[in-house]
Design a protein around this motif. Structure first.
Motif, PDB file in Angstrom:
ATOM      1  N   CYS A  98       0.956  -1.272   0.099  1.00 29.80           N
ATOM      2  CA  CYS A  98      -0.032   0.174   0.022  1.00 29.80           C
ATOM      3  C   CYS A  98       0.965   1.298   0.143  1.00 29.80           C
ATOM      4  O   CYS A  98       1.928   1.212   0.792  1.00 29.80           O
ATOM      5  N   VAL A 100       1.862   5.449  -1.811  1.00 26.55           N
ATOM      6  CA  VAL A 100       1.241   6.685  -2.128  1.00 26.55           C
ATOM      7  C   VAL A 100       2.321   7.555  -3.082  1.00 26.55           C
ATOM      8  O   VAL A 100       3.353   7.236  -3.021  1.00 26.55           O
ATOM      9  N   HIS A 202      -8.398   4.289   0.798  1.00 22.69           N
ATOM     10  CA  HIS A 202      -7.586   4.537  -0.636  1.00 22.69           C
ATOM     11  C   HIS A 202      -8.368   5.874  -1.317  1.00 22.69           C
ATOM     12  O   HIS A 202      -9.655   6.023  -1.079  1.00 22.69           O
ATOM     13  N   HIS A 233      -3.425   6.979  -3.316  1.00 25.08           N
ATOM     14  CA  HIS A 233      -3.149   6.243  -2.333  1.00 25.08           C
ATOM     15  C   HIS A 233      -3.734   4.639  -2.443  1.00 25.08           C
ATOM     16  O   HIS A 233      -5.035   4.692  -2.561  1.00 25.08           O
ATOM     17  N   CYS A 234      -3.070   3.871  -2.917  1.00 29.81           N
ATOM     18  CA  CYS A 234      -3.660   2.386  -3.030  1.00 29.81           C
ATOM     19  C   CYS A 234      -2.523   1.608  -3.040  1.00 29.81           C
ATOM     20  O   CYS A 234      -1.449   1.688  -2.862  1.00 29.81           O
ATOM     21  N   ARG A 295      -0.409   1.542  -9.359  1.00 32.74           N
ATOM     22  CA  ARG A 295      -0.524   2.885  -9.284  1.00 32.74           C
ATOM     23  C   ARG A 295       0.074   3.794 -10.658  1.00 32.74           C
ATOM     24  O   ARG A 295      -0.435   4.740 -10.953  1.00 32.74           O
ATOM     25  N   ASP A 322       7.060   8.040  -5.842  1.00 35.45           N
ATOM     26  CA  ASP A 322       6.115   6.753  -5.181  1.00 35.45           C
ATOM     27  C   ASP A 322       6.566   6.179  -3.988  1.00 35.45           C
ATOM     28  O   ASP A 322       7.934   5.502  -4.085  1.00 35.45           O
ATOM     29  N   THR A 350       6.953   4.835   6.303  1.00 38.74           N
ATOM     30  CA  THR A 350       7.541   5.063   5.001  1.00 38.74           C
ATOM     31  C   THR A 350       9.125   5.175   4.897  1.00 38.74           C
ATOM     32  O   THR A 350       9.583   5.615   5.963  1.00 38.74           O
ATOM     33  N   PRO A 374       0.088  11.163   3.255  1.00 39.79           N
ATOM     34  CA  PRO A 374      -1.303  11.723   3.112  1.00 39.79           C
ATOM     35  C   PRO A 374      -1.960  11.955   4.296  1.00 39.79           C
ATOM     36  O   PRO A 374      -1.728  11.383   5.182  1.00 39.79           O
ATOM     37  N   SER A 381      -2.069  17.265   3.311  1.00 39.66           N
ATOM     38  CA  SER A 381      -1.134  16.325   3.300  1.00 39.66           C
ATOM     39  C   SER A 381       0.275  17.030   3.097  1.00 39.66           C
ATOM     40  O   SER A 381       0.280  18.151   3.135  1.00 39.66           O
ATOM     41  N   HIS A 400       3.654   7.372   8.137  1.00 36.46           N
ATOM     42  CA  HIS A 400       3.017   7.235   6.936  1.00 36.46           C
ATOM     43  C   HIS A 400       1.752   7.953   6.784  1.00 36.46           C
ATOM     44  O   HIS A 400       1.168   8.177   5.471  1.00 36.46           O
ATOM     45  N   GLY A 401       1.152   8.415   7.773  1.00 40.17           N
ATOM     46  CA  GLY A 401      -0.039   9.141   7.622  1.00 40.17           C
ATOM     47  C   GLY A 401      -0.458   9.509   9.001  1.00 40.17           C
ATOM     48  O   GLY A 401       0.153   9.805   9.915  1.00 40.17           O
TER      49      GLY A 401
END
Lengths: 477, 135
Positions: A98, A100, A202, A233-234, A295, A322, A350, A374, A381, A400-401
């Motif tokens: 997963c 981004v 996502h 984001h996926c 992506r 990415d 990340t 994100p 973000s 990561h978020g």
């Protein structure tokens, strides 16, 4: 809950060896006074559990977006010695790679008079939500090639350009991928979903650069204030989920086969050099490559919409970078003053390699690797850069978020999707989703403040702020 | 149907209650479908699956993983589960209808069935179980 926890600094906390029986190394986590109020006991326990796993080096780590996960906490980072350590799907997660990506455009906000129509067209071009399928029909041979070569496969098939590959972590391909360890079931799930966003957290977002914090790095990354960007984001979709499910069964048996003692069944693992460990690693890497290709194909769909609707060139929509945030990788890091081959697990974390590190693209070498964080729906973000401090303290890793604070059921009870859509609409943010319920689940109030999380990693120095991005339009699955 | 969603920060935790194993498995199946899809489905198509496992928990995990797989690859929303449980094996007839985004769209994507807290307990006259869906 914090009994036995030692505060080591303004943002740093330690669970010493002995906090729970069997710990080989201490555990460390990074939280501000504000964020520690959201720390769950279960996540703390999971962080300590990871410290008991064979071959772990230095410490079990958690980033400021820590929350309760499967096996490892979300936000967890741990490195295991290659020769004596283990690999665990619990340290990667169901959604392998997963991740981004951030795209820049030559557009300004004033060019988005038809923002709603652009969002509608993106919604038509990029399948979102449960049950949707890609228009792409991969043959079995193509899927094998995709799992072996990742983003390169997509670019070779016409879904992008060579610069895209350079600007992906690992250049969008883990060379250790072995499709032989991806089951028939996983492949069957993967074929119709390549080029789809999925659901849950996502998203695809139209954003504008609201603020630049580091002019030099921003220039290096090609971003400037007022610029329109797209964030995606996926992950690896059903293929990756099935790889995790399949190998968890095998690794559960490997735990007893190799006499591994674990405090939690969810940490099922195998020695990295064992047949079971190698098989999971090969399958996981193949799923990671699928995610990069996914992506990349979505990027192509976005470019097609924007070139058609905004009159800009395909290649003027540039991939900044990415990043993966659910993956295990073989890297070299300093352990006891010696460069050591380790398997770094990043589970909701990340990579944040500093300037001059291997795998940082040559054009970014002086700035360090871009880190993309994100925000939750409707919130900011951030673009950051990797640092030498991260290399020394966190195996080159950062957050990561935002990290959830409300369950999905609580969010749906307390917050109405329609209200969020209207509130965000008044702020100029359009939200498009298959159903209002999925908007409520991912409401901004269901998450920690991304600004607070990012300020912790910035102040710690494990990544440094470059730019803030504000949402203008959101596609949610 | 007897299942209810309990609070869990990251994922979806379902508490299932039933009188006997087949009912428990069927309700767990309904809980999974209710998470993934909205609206109702009719039993117009059927698929038969067989799973094996060394314990009831393993069988439940295998059954739900298979249900997730079949639903995703066949694009079917299941609404009826007929289960035949023998020692170490379950044969399940799954009935439902094709996914229609207008009827069933907007659900939550389930990535996998977690082993977290997966334990089937006998409580007085009923079986109970917590199942966590990784989303």
């Amino acid at each position: 809950m914090l009994n036995g926890v030692i505060r080591k600094g303004e943002y740093e906390w330690e669970l010493p060896v002995g906090f729970i029986p069997g710990m080989h190394v201490p555990a460390r986590f990074f939280l501000s006074d504000e964020l520690i109020k959201t720390l769950e006991e279960g996540a703390l326990q999971q962080l300590a559990n990871v410290a008991t796993m064979p071959g772990i080096v230095k410490s079990s780590l958690a980033m400021p977006d820590i929350h309760w996960g499967y096996g490892f906490p979300i936000g967890g980072v741990a490195a295991f010695e290659y020769d004596s350590g283990v690999i665990s799907p619990g340290g990667v997660g169901f959604d392998i790679n997963c991740g981004v990506r951030l795209l820049t455009t030559p557009l300004k906000q004033s060019d988005l008079a038809k923002k709603k129509e652009i969002l509608d067209n993106l919604y038509d071009a990029v399948p979102v939500g449960v049950g949707t399928r890609s228009s792409l029909r991969l043959s079995e041979k193509q899927l094998e090639k995709l799992m072996t070569s990742g983003a390169t496969f997509a670019v070779d098939e016409g879904y992008g350009n060579q610069d895209d590959i350079i600007h992906c972590e690992e250049q969008g391909c883990m060379k250790e991928a072995d499709p032989a360890h991806v089951s028939r079931k996983a492949k069957t799930r993967g074929v119709p979903q390549c080029g789809t966003l999925g659901a849950g957290n996502h998203f695809l977002e139209i954003q504008v650069i609201g603020e630049i914090y580091d002019e030099e790095a921003a220039k290096t990354y090609g971003v400037e204030k007022g610029q329109i960007c797209i964030m995606v984001h996926c992950g690896s979709r059903g293929l990756g989920h099935q790889v995790c499910t399949d190998h968890l069964q095998v690794l559960e048996n490997a735990v007893s086969k190799y006499n591994i003692s674990l405090p939690d069944k969810q940490l099922a693992c195998a020695p990295l050099t064992s047949p079971e460990g190698k098989a999971y690693f090969g399958g996981m890497a193949a799923a990671a490559n699928y995610a990069w290709a996914n992506r990349q194909i979505i990027t192509h769909q976005i470019r097609n919409v924007l070139t058609r609707m905004c009159g800009i060139d395909y290649d003027d929509i540039r991939l900044v970078y990415d990043v993966a945030h659910n993956v295990a990788k073989i890297e070299e890091h300093a352990v006891d003053g010696k460069m050591t081959k380790v398997c770094v697990h990043r589970k909701g974390a990340t990579r944040a390699f500093g300037p001059g590190c291997p795998d940082v693209p040559a054009d970014y070498a002086n700035a360090g690797q871009p880190v993309i964080i994100p925000g939750s729906m409707g919130s900011s973000s951030y673009l950051l850069k990797g640092t030498d401090i991260a290399m020394k303290r966190t195996f080159g890793s950062t957050c990561h978020g935002a990290g959830r604070v409300l369950s999905r059921s609580q969010a749906k009870k307390r917050i109405k999707g329609k209200n969020i859509r209207e509130t965000l609409g008044k702020a100029g943010i359009i939200v498009k989703a298959p159903h209002d319920g999925s908007i409520a689940e991912e409401a901004p109030d269901a998450y920690k403040s991304s600004s607070e999380v990012v300020s912790v990693v910035h102040n710690l120095g494990i990544s440094r702020l470059v730019a803030r991005l504000e949402p203008l339009g959101v596609l949610k699955g | 149907m007897s299942f209810e969603e309990k609070d869990h920060t990251a994922d979806i935790l379902m508490h299932i209650r039933a009188d006997e194993p087949a009912g428990l498995f069927a309700d767990a199946g309904h809980a999974l479908m209710k998470t993934m899809y909205r609206g109702h489905a009719k039993p117009v198509q059927e698929v038969t699956v067989t799973v094996t496992g060394p314990s009831l928990e393993h069988l439940l995990h295998a059954f739900l993983s298979e249900l997730l797989f079949e639903s995703e690859v066949r694009n079917l929303v299941f609404c009826e589960f007929e289960l035949f449980i023998n020692e170490g094996e379950i044969k399940a007839v799954l009935r439902g209808e094709p996914f229609d985004p207008l009827v069933h769209g907007g659900g939550t994507e389930v990535k996998g069935i977690s082993w977290h807290g997966l334990s089937i307990k006998q409580e007085q006259n009923e079986l109970t179980c917590d199942v966590l869906f990784d989303v």
